[in-house]
Design an enzyme around this catalytic site. Structure first.
Site, PDB file in Angstrom:
ATOM      1  N   ARG A 117      -6.010   1.622  -8.308  1.00 23.77           N
ATOM      2  CA  ARG A 117      -4.587   2.417  -8.483  1.00 23.77           C
ATOM      3  C   ARG A 117      -3.568   1.452  -9.073  1.00 23.77           C
ATOM      4  O   ARG A 117      -2.689   2.388  -9.619  1.00 23.77           O
ATOM      5  CB  ARG A 117      -4.151   2.827  -7.259  1.00 23.77           C
ATOM      6  CG  ARG A 117      -5.078   3.932  -6.274  1.00 23.77           C
ATOM      7  CD  ARG A 117      -4.867   4.267  -5.102  1.00 23.77           C
ATOM      8  NE  ARG A 117      -4.966   3.025  -4.258  1.00 23.77           N
ATOM      9  CZ  ARG A 117      -4.433   2.650  -3.103  1.00 23.77           C
ATOM     10  NH1 ARG A 117      -4.021   4.006  -2.313  1.00 23.77           N
ATOM     11  NH2 ARG A 117      -4.481   1.836  -2.227  1.00 23.77           N
ATOM     12  N   ASP A 143      -7.870   6.429  -8.441  1.00 23.02           N
ATOM     13  CA  ASP A 143      -8.103   6.777  -6.833  1.00 23.02           C
ATOM     14  C   ASP A 143      -9.259   7.277  -6.623  1.00 23.02           C
ATOM     15  O   ASP A 143      -9.595   8.700  -6.944  1.00 23.02           O
ATOM     16  CB  ASP A 143      -6.784   7.548  -6.434  1.00 23.02           C
ATOM     17  CG  ASP A 143      -6.516   7.571  -5.031  1.00 23.02           C
ATOM     18  OD1 ASP A 143      -7.644   7.591  -4.260  1.00 23.02           O
ATOM     19  OD2 ASP A 143      -5.527   7.778  -4.438  1.00 23.02           O
ATOM     20  N   VAL A 144     -10.020   6.629  -5.762  1.00 23.38           N
ATOM     21  CA  VAL A 144     -11.455   7.214  -5.492  1.00 23.38           C
ATOM     22  C   VAL A 144     -11.283   8.432  -4.568  1.00 23.38           C
ATOM     23  O   VAL A 144     -12.482   9.043  -4.517  1.00 23.38           O
ATOM     24  CB  VAL A 144     -12.196   5.990  -4.950  1.00 23.38           C
ATOM     25  CG1 VAL A 144     -12.704   4.782  -5.698  1.00 23.38           C
ATOM     26  CG2 VAL A 144     -11.568   5.701  -3.573  1.00 23.38           C
ATOM     27  N   SER A 154     -19.418  -3.737   6.361  1.00 23.63           N
ATOM     28  CA  SER A 154     -18.498  -4.720   6.988  1.00 23.63           C
ATOM     29  C   SER A 154     -19.554  -5.047   8.207  1.00 23.63           C
ATOM     30  O   SER A 154     -20.287  -4.025   8.628  1.00 23.63           O
ATOM     31  CB  SER A 154     -17.169  -4.211   7.427  1.00 23.63           C
ATOM     32  OG  SER A 154     -16.869  -5.034   8.571  1.00 23.63           O
ATOM     33  N   TYR A 180     -12.416   2.708  11.413  1.00 29.37           N
ATOM     34  CA  TYR A 180     -12.571   1.850  10.326  1.00 29.37           C
ATOM     35  C   TYR A 180     -14.046   1.463  10.454  1.00 29.37           C
ATOM     36  O   TYR A 180     -14.918   1.599   9.566  1.00 29.37           O
ATOM     37  CB  TYR A 180     -11.809   0.620  10.345  1.00 29.37           C
ATOM     38  CG  TYR A 180     -12.227  -0.283   9.311  1.00 29.37           C
ATOM     39  CD1 TYR A 180     -12.140  -0.113   8.149  1.00 29.37           C
ATOM     40  CD2 TYR A 180     -12.780  -1.741   9.703  1.00 29.37           C
ATOM     41  CE1 TYR A 180     -12.564  -1.039   6.868  1.00 29.37           C
ATOM     42  CE2 TYR A 180     -13.591  -2.442   8.776  1.00 29.37           C
ATOM     43  CZ  TYR A 180     -13.006  -2.171   7.250  1.00 29.37           C
ATOM     44  OH  TYR A 180     -13.443  -2.933   6.265  1.00 29.37           O
ATOM     45  N   GLY A 191     -17.881 -10.534   7.162  1.00 27.31           N
ATOM     46  CA  GLY A 191     -17.148 -10.615   8.583  1.00 27.31           C
ATOM     47  C   GLY A 191     -15.607 -11.122   7.935  1.00 27.31           C
ATOM     48  O   GLY A 191     -15.426 -10.725   6.748  1.00 27.31           O
TER      49      GLY A 191
HETATM   50  P1  NDP Z   1      -8.085  -5.781  -0.677  1.00 27.35           P
HETATM   51  O1  NDP Z   1      -7.066  -5.088   0.188  1.00 27.35           O
HETATM   52  O2  NDP Z   1      -7.575  -7.038  -1.161  1.00 27.35           O
HETATM   53  O3  NDP Z   1      -8.626  -5.037  -1.711  1.00 27.35           O
HETATM   54  C1  NDP Z   1      -8.838  -3.688  -1.761  1.00 27.35           C
HETATM   55  C2  NDP Z   1      -9.113  -2.841  -3.036  1.00 27.35           C
HETATM   56  O4  NDP Z   1      -9.332  -1.374  -2.712  1.00 27.35           O
HETATM   57  C3  NDP Z   1      -7.953  -2.980  -3.781  1.00 27.35           C
HETATM   58  O5  NDP Z   1      -8.373  -3.610  -5.285  1.00 27.35           O
HETATM   59  C4  NDP Z   1      -7.447  -1.778  -3.826  1.00 27.35           C
HETATM   60  O6  NDP Z   1      -6.826  -1.455  -5.200  1.00 27.35           O
HETATM   61  C5  NDP Z   1      -8.489  -0.921  -3.529  1.00 27.35           C
HETATM   62  N1  NDP Z   1      -8.324   0.552  -2.989  1.00 27.35           N
HETATM   63  C6  NDP Z   1      -7.993   0.851  -1.943  1.00 27.35           C
HETATM   64  N2  NDP Z   1      -7.615   2.111  -1.688  1.00 27.35           N
HETATM   65  C7  NDP Z   1      -8.214   2.712  -2.845  1.00 27.35           C
HETATM   66  C8  NDP Z   1      -8.244   3.811  -3.491  1.00 27.35           C
HETATM   67  N3  NDP Z   1      -7.877   5.075  -2.594  1.00 27.35           N
HETATM   68  N4  NDP Z   1      -8.623   4.228  -4.602  1.00 27.35           N
HETATM   69  C9  NDP Z   1      -9.099   3.370  -5.478  1.00 27.35           C
HETATM   70  N5  NDP Z   1      -9.000   1.820  -4.948  1.00 27.35           N
HETATM   71  C10 NDP Z   1      -8.490   1.456  -3.649  1.00 27.35           C
HETATM   72  O7  NDP Z   1      -9.332  -5.856   0.702  1.00 27.35           O
HETATM   73  P2  NDP Z   1     -10.799  -6.559   0.354  1.00 27.35           P
HETATM   74  O8  NDP Z   1     -10.852  -7.069  -1.134  1.00 27.35           O
HETATM   75  O9  NDP Z   1     -10.959  -7.607   1.532  1.00 27.35           O
HETATM   76  O10 NDP Z   1     -11.796  -5.376   0.752  1.00 27.35           O
HETATM   77  C11 NDP Z   1     -12.613  -4.906  -0.326  1.00 27.35           C
HETATM   78  C12 NDP Z   1     -13.667  -4.087   0.494  1.00 27.35           C
HETATM   79  O11 NDP Z   1     -14.446  -4.914   1.438  1.00 27.35           O
HETATM   80  C13 NDP Z   1     -13.050  -2.932   1.608  1.00 27.35           C
HETATM   81  O12 NDP Z   1     -13.858  -1.961   1.479  1.00 27.35           O
HETATM   82  C14 NDP Z   1     -12.989  -3.628   2.840  1.00 27.35           C
HETATM   83  O13 NDP Z   1     -13.109  -2.515   3.878  1.00 27.35           O
HETATM   84  C15 NDP Z   1     -14.233  -4.565   2.792  1.00 27.35           C
HETATM   85  N6  NDP Z   1     -14.633  -5.441   3.612  1.00 27.35           N
HETATM   86  C16 NDP Z   1     -13.240  -6.534   4.030  1.00 27.35           C
HETATM   87  C17 NDP Z   1     -13.389  -7.660   4.707  1.00 27.35           C
HETATM   88  C18 NDP Z   1     -12.154  -8.557   4.740  1.00 27.35           C
HETATM   89  O14 NDP Z   1     -12.208  -9.110   5.810  1.00 27.35           O
HETATM   90  N7  NDP Z   1     -11.462  -8.611   4.085  1.00 27.35           N
HETATM   91  C19 NDP Z   1     -14.640  -7.660   5.514  1.00 27.35           C
HETATM   92  C20 NDP Z   1     -15.629  -6.615   5.413  1.00 27.35           C
HETATM   93  C21 NDP Z   1     -15.475  -5.665   4.462  1.00 27.35           C
HETATM   94  P3  NDP Z   1      -5.473  -0.397  -5.307  1.00 27.35           P
HETATM   95  O15 NDP Z   1      -4.650  -0.703  -4.088  1.00 27.35           O
HETATM   96  O16 NDP Z   1      -4.904  -0.984  -6.588  1.00 27.35           O
HETATM   97  O17 NDP Z   1      -5.953   0.805  -5.336  1.00 27.35           O
HETATM   98  C1  8X3 Z   2     -13.515  -6.200   7.801  1.00 26.26           C
HETATM   99  C2  8X3 Z   2     -13.683  -7.249   8.776  1.00 26.26           C
HETATM  100  O1  8X3 Z   2     -13.780  -7.732  11.306  1.00 26.26           O
HETATM  101  O2  8X3 Z   2     -11.834  -6.957  10.407  1.00 26.26           O
HETATM  102  O3  8X3 Z   2     -14.385  -5.258   7.513  1.00 26.26           O
HETATM  103  O4  8X3 Z   2     -13.686  -5.537  10.777  1.00 26.26           O
HETATM  104  S1  8X3 Z   2     -13.299  -6.827  10.364  1.00 26.26           S
END
Ligand code: NDP
Ligand code: 8X3
Length: 252
Positions: free
Chosen positions: A34, A56-57, A136, A149, A180
């Site tokens: 976004r 925006d997905v 996750s 979540y 994780g």
């Molecule tokens: P970040 O917050 O760093 O990145 C999240 C990304 O998702 C951003 O680029 C954001 O872009 C995008 N996003 C969020 N909402 C929307 C939307 N409505 N439309 C389009 N894009 C969207 O988090 P992470 O990189 O850590 O997370 C990436 C994925 O990994 C997520 O699905 C998260 O649940 C998963 N995850 C993360 C973990 C962690 O510990 N960090 C562990 C396990 C899984 P923008 O805001 O520009 O739209």
């Molecule tokens: C993100 C990892 O452990 O915060 O998916 O749920 S945790």
């Protein structure tokens, strides 16, 4: 062979690292998210083999239009990385905001579903493709405050398995990634911009990095076409599933 790789949520964290990883290998990457200024910056840096689309997905019409209107060099998507997602809040279920739950379902589940429904027919018709869903450890390991979540991530894990059932015998692969604790903007988003609380999960821990996750995605995708990695669960060495909790009464 170079591929066209569509990454959702490429403006930060895992998505940005994944886009960089594939681009470094010579692939063409479609960057979405976004935040326009982040897209512009990354696209400016990566240059010609990248294309950026503000998306925006949760917006189903916009997802359909994006897939329809991609420039010719990016039109045949080989790899879809359904990475965009978020956690909002860590309250127990009886205190959580309903709107936060709805936003997580709309983004993590409906967003990924919409992308898959738009991109998969082309992959099936071309007889090649790979869908990577960013789940996750919260999909399988329950923790307090993980409520909706974790449920959205369990949806992605099961959707991945069921896609494999539909796609068996076709050259379209599906991989579910279950990371994780990893350091990104994830925690800042979960705690709604509070930097103190956002730093907490990482205190005294060496967490995974977005580059670690990008490596896992790259590995699964770069294996020969007849190999399907179904699931990857990855944690930092400083994290492990804990014992089951027991709430004891004051009884002597
Ligand atoms: P970040 O917050 O760093 O990145 C999240 C990304 O998702 C951003 O680029 C954001 O872009 C995008 N996003 C969020 N909402 C929307 C939307 N409505 N439309 C389009 N894009 C969207 O988090 P992470 O990189 O850590 O997370 C990436 C994925 O990994 C997520 O699905 C998260 O649940 C998963 N995850 C993360 C973990 C962690 O510990 N960090 C562990 C396990 C899984 P923008 O805001 O520009 O739209
Ligand atoms: C993100 C990892 O452990 O915060 O998916 O749920 S945790």
């Amino acid at each position: 062979m170079t591929r066209v790789v569509l990454v959702t949520g490429a403006t930060a964290g895992f998505g940005e690292a994944i886009a960089r990883r594939f681009h470094a290998e010579g692939d063409r990457v479609i960057l979405t998210g976004r935040r326009q200024e982040r897209l512009d910056r990354l696209q400016g840096e990566l240059g010609e083999r990248s294309c950026a689309v503000r998306l925006d997905v949760r917006d189903q019409a916009a997802v359909a239009a994006m897939v329809q209107d991609l420039p010719e060099r990016f039109a045949e998507i080989d790899v879809l990385v359904n990475n965009a997602g978020l956690a909002l809040g860590l309250e127990p279920a009886w205190k959580a905001e309903l709107q936060d739950w709805l936003t997580m379902v709309q983004t993590n589940c409906v967003g990924a579903m919409t992308l898959i429904r738009q991109v998969l027919p082309g992959m099936v018709a071309r007889g090649r493709g790979h869908i990577v869903n960013m789940s996750s450890i919260a999909a399988t390991h329950a923790y307090p405050g993980g409520n909706v979540y974790g449920a959205t991530k369990a949806f992605l894990t099961q959707l991945s398995a069921n896609l494999r059932a539909d796609l068996v015998g076709r050259a379209v692969r599906v991989t579910d990634i279950e990371p994780g604790l990893a350091e990104s903007e994830f925690s800042l988003v979960r705690y709604k911009g509070d930097p103190e609380r956002a730093a907490d999960p990482y205190r005294g821990v060496q967490p995974l990095t977005p580059a670690d996750i990008a490596e896992a995605v790259w590995w699964a995708v770069s294996l020969p076409d007849h190999v399907n990695i179904n699931r990857i669960e990855v944690m930092p060495t400083m994290q492990a599933p804990g014992p089951l909790r027991v709430a004891r009464s004051e009884r002597p």
